[in-house]
Scaffold this motif. Structure first.
Motif, PDB file in Angstrom:
ATOM      1  N   VAL A   1      13.465 -46.892 -44.618  1.00  0.00           N
ATOM      2  CA  VAL A   1      14.717 -47.457 -44.094  1.00  0.00           C
ATOM      3  C   VAL A   1      15.271 -46.511 -43.043  1.00  0.00           C
ATOM      4  CG1 VAL A   1      17.085 -48.103 -44.634  1.00  0.00           C
ATOM      5  CG2 VAL A   1      15.233 -48.703 -46.196  1.00  0.00           C
ATOM      6  N   GLN A   2      15.703 -47.067 -41.934  1.00  0.00           N
ATOM      7  CA  GLN A   2      16.354 -46.280 -40.885  1.00  0.00           C
ATOM      8  C   GLN A   2      17.761 -46.799 -40.654  1.00  0.00           C
ATOM      9  OE1 GLN A   2      13.735 -46.498 -37.452  1.00  0.00           O
ATOM     10  NE2 GLN A   2      12.750 -44.578 -38.033  1.00  0.00           N
ATOM     11  N   LEU A   3      18.667 -45.874 -40.398  1.00  0.00           N
ATOM     12  CA  LEU A   3      20.036 -46.216 -40.045  1.00  0.00           C
ATOM     13  C   LEU A   3      20.268 -45.784 -38.612  1.00  0.00           C
ATOM     14  CD1 LEU A   3      22.050 -45.095 -43.218  1.00  0.00           C
ATOM     15  CD2 LEU A   3      21.122 -47.348 -42.689  1.00  0.00           C
ATOM     16  N   GLN A   4      20.681 -46.724 -37.778  1.00  0.00           N
ATOM     17  CA  GLN A   4      20.915 -46.444 -36.363  1.00  0.00           C
ATOM     18  C   GLN A   4      22.403 -46.583 -36.074  1.00  0.00           C
ATOM     19  OE1 GLN A   4      18.548 -45.493 -33.968  1.00  0.00           O
ATOM     20  NE2 GLN A   4      20.388 -45.095 -32.765  1.00  0.00           N
ATOM     21  N   ALA A   5      23.026 -45.459 -35.750  1.00  0.00           N
ATOM     22  CA  ALA A   5      24.464 -45.447 -35.463  1.00  0.00           C
ATOM     23  C   ALA A   5      24.695 -45.456 -33.961  1.00  0.00           C
ATOM     24  CB  ALA A   5      25.119 -44.229 -36.091  1.00  0.00           C
ATOM     25  N   SER A   6      25.811 -46.060 -33.567  1.00  0.00           N
ATOM     26  CA  SER A   6      26.181 -46.102 -32.157  1.00  0.00           C
ATOM     27  C   SER A   6      27.683 -46.274 -32.027  1.00  0.00           C
ATOM     28  CB  SER A   6      25.461 -47.257 -31.450  1.00  0.00           C
ATOM     29  OG  SER A   6      25.824 -48.494 -32.025  1.00  0.00           O
ATOM     30  N   GLY A   7      28.195 -46.045 -30.823  1.00  0.00           N
ATOM     31  CA  GLY A   7      29.586 -46.334 -30.543  1.00  0.00           C
ATOM     32  C   GLY A   7      30.486 -45.139 -30.341  1.00  0.00           C
ATOM     33  N   GLY A   8      29.966 -43.932 -30.502  1.00  0.00           N
ATOM     34  CA  GLY A   8      30.796 -42.763 -30.284  1.00  0.00           C
ATOM     35  C   GLY A   8      31.102 -42.548 -28.817  1.00  0.00           C
ATOM     36  N   GLY A   9      31.954 -41.570 -28.539  1.00  0.00           N
ATOM     37  CA  GLY A   9      32.280 -41.272 -27.164  1.00  0.00           C
ATOM     38  C   GLY A   9      33.543 -40.465 -27.047  1.00  0.00           C
ATOM     39  N   LEU A  10      34.050 -40.390 -25.825  1.00  0.00           N
ATOM     40  CA  LEU A  10      35.275 -39.660 -25.511  1.00  0.00           C
ATOM     41  C   LEU A  10      36.411 -40.660 -25.331  1.00  0.00           C
ATOM     42  CD1 LEU A  10      36.836 -37.087 -24.625  1.00  0.00           C
ATOM     43  CD2 LEU A  10      35.986 -37.518 -22.297  1.00  0.00           C
ATOM     44  N   VAL A  11      37.513 -40.412 -25.991  1.00  0.00           N
ATOM     45  CA  VAL A  11      38.665 -41.303 -25.896  1.00  0.00           C
ATOM     46  C   VAL A  11      39.935 -40.478 -25.887  1.00  0.00           C
ATOM     47  CG1 VAL A  11      38.810 -41.613 -28.402  1.00  0.00           C
ATOM     48  CG2 VAL A  11      39.692 -43.399 -26.875  1.00  0.00           C
ATOM     49  N   GLN A  12      40.962 -40.991 -25.243  1.00  0.00           N
ATOM     50  CA  GLN A  12      42.239 -40.291 -25.215  1.00  0.00           C
ATOM     51  C   GLN A  12      42.995 -40.499 -26.525  1.00  0.00           C
ATOM     52  OE1 GLN A  12      44.364 -41.673 -21.755  1.00  0.00           O
ATOM     53  NE2 GLN A  12      43.292 -40.248 -20.399  1.00  0.00           N
ATOM     54  N   PRO A  13      43.876 -39.588 -26.853  1.00  0.00           N
ATOM     55  CA  PRO A  13      44.713 -39.783 -28.047  1.00  0.00           C
ATOM     56  C   PRO A  13      45.435 -41.123 -27.993  1.00  0.00           C
ATOM     57  CG  PRO A  13      44.943 -37.553 -27.239  1.00  0.00           C
ATOM     58  CD  PRO A  13      44.126 -38.288 -26.219  1.00  0.00           C
ATOM     59  N   GLY A  14      45.452 -41.791 -29.131  1.00  0.00           N
ATOM     60  CA  GLY A  14      46.050 -43.120 -29.194  1.00  0.00           C
ATOM     61  C   GLY A  14      45.075 -44.239 -28.900  1.00  0.00           C
ATOM     62  N   GLY A  15      43.892 -43.892 -28.443  1.00  0.00           N
ATOM     63  CA  GLY A  15      42.888 -44.903 -28.101  1.00  0.00           C
ATOM     64  C   GLY A  15      42.108 -45.384 -29.308  1.00  0.00           C
ATOM     65  N   SER A  16      41.114 -46.227 -29.029  1.00  0.00           N
ATOM     66  CA  SER A  16      40.311 -46.841 -30.089  1.00  0.00           C
ATOM     67  C   SER A  16      38.823 -46.727 -29.780  1.00  0.00           C
ATOM     68  CB  SER A  16      40.661 -48.326 -30.231  1.00  0.00           C
ATOM     69  OG  SER A  16      42.017 -48.506 -30.592  1.00  0.00           O
ATOM     70  N   LEU A  17      38.058 -46.696 -30.841  1.00  0.00           N
ATOM     71  CA  LEU A  17      36.603 -46.755 -30.751  1.00  0.00           C
ATOM     72  C   LEU A  17      36.095 -47.567 -31.937  1.00  0.00           C
ATOM     73  CD1 LEU A  17      35.377 -43.116 -29.885  1.00  0.00           C
ATOM     74  CD2 LEU A  17      35.181 -45.151 -28.433  1.00  0.00           C
ATOM     75  N   ARG A  18      34.927 -48.154 -31.749  1.00  0.00           N
ATOM     76  CA  ARG A  18      34.277 -48.877 -32.838  1.00  0.00           C
ATOM     77  C   ARG A  18      32.859 -48.350 -33.018  1.00  0.00           C
ATOM     78  NH1 ARG A  18      31.949 -54.977 -33.331  1.00  0.00           N
ATOM     79  NH2 ARG A  18      32.593 -55.455 -35.473  1.00  0.00           N
ATOM     80  N   LEU A  19      32.596 -47.842 -34.196  1.00  0.00           N
ATOM     81  CA  LEU A  19      31.262 -47.360 -34.533  1.00  0.00           C
ATOM     82  C   LEU A  19      30.487 -48.452 -35.271  1.00  0.00           C
ATOM     83  CD1 LEU A  19      32.076 -43.775 -35.879  1.00  0.00           C
ATOM     84  CD2 LEU A  19      31.723 -44.521 -33.512  1.00  0.00           C
ATOM     85  N   SER A  20      29.181 -48.475 -35.046  1.00  0.00           N
ATOM     86  CA  SER A  20      28.299 -49.407 -35.745  1.00  0.00           C
ATOM     87  C   SER A  20      27.129 -48.627 -36.334  1.00  0.00           C
ATOM     88  CB  SER A  20      27.750 -50.464 -34.785  1.00  0.00           C
ATOM     89  OG  SER A  20      28.770 -51.212 -34.192  1.00  0.00           O
ATOM     90  N   CYS A  21      26.614 -49.125 -37.439  1.00  0.00           N
ATOM     91  CA  CYS A  21      25.435 -48.511 -38.059  1.00  0.00           C
ATOM     92  C   CYS A  21      24.614 -49.622 -38.690  1.00  0.00           C
ATOM     93  CB  CYS A  21      25.851 -47.482 -39.099  1.00  0.00           C
ATOM     94  SG  CYS A  21      24.461 -46.700 -39.954  1.00  0.00           S
ATOM     95  N   ALA A  22      23.400 -49.793 -38.198  1.00  0.00           N
ATOM     96  CA  ALA A  22      22.536 -50.872 -38.667  1.00  0.00           C
ATOM     97  C   ALA A  22      21.354 -50.308 -39.447  1.00  0.00           C
ATOM     98  CB  ALA A  22      22.040 -51.691 -37.486  1.00  0.00           C
ATOM     99  N   ALA A  23      21.076 -50.909 -40.580  1.00  0.00           N
ATOM    100  CA  ALA A  23      19.929 -50.526 -41.402  1.00  0.00           C
ATOM    101  C   ALA A  23      18.753 -51.436 -41.099  1.00  0.00           C
ATOM    102  CB  ALA A  23      20.287 -50.611 -42.878  1.00  0.00           C
TER     103      ALA A  23
END
Length: 119
Positions: A1-23
């Motif tokens: 089984v492999q888990l592939q994560a994505s969605g990180g990055g640089l964001v300003q305070p107060g901002g939003s990000l969405r991470l995903s991880c698929a098996a």
């Protein structure tokens, strides 16, 4: 089984990000899925977890700002992060409890994804 994560990055305070991880791979089922994070010089901590039935658990520091969810049909877990703060900066990793026909239940970790909150 492999888990592939994505969605990180640089964001300003107060901002939003969405991470995903698929098996992906061969398994009977995925039980709980979780997100952990580790900041420089600190221990890894649990951010949020979700069971196959949808029950969730959050660290106190992210409650009300982060939302964990999953799509069982896609064996994917998400982490919606809102109102991000500099102290949320860390490497975020996903974890899954996998059920295998031969091995039974075991933990699988995905690779980390960097989240940096900075102006």
């Amino acid at each position: 089984v492999q888990l592939q994560a994505s969605g990180g990055g640089l964001v300003q305070p107060g901002g939003s990000l969405r991470l995903s991880c698929a098996a992906s791979g061969s398994f009977l089922s995925i039980n709980s899925m979780s997100w952990y994070r580790q900041a420089p010089g600190k221990q890894r901590e649990l951010v949020a977890s979700i069971t196959s039935g949808g029950s969730t658990n959050y660290a106190g520091s992210v409650k009300g700002r982060f939302t964990i969810s999953r799509e069982n049909s896609k064996n994917t877990v998400y982490l919606q992060m809102n109102s991000l703060k500099p102290e949320d900066t860390a490497v975020y990793s996903c974890n899954a409890v996998v059920r295998d026909a031969i091995m039974g239940f075991y933990n699988r970790w995905g690779q980390g994804t960097q989240v940096t909150v900075s102006s």
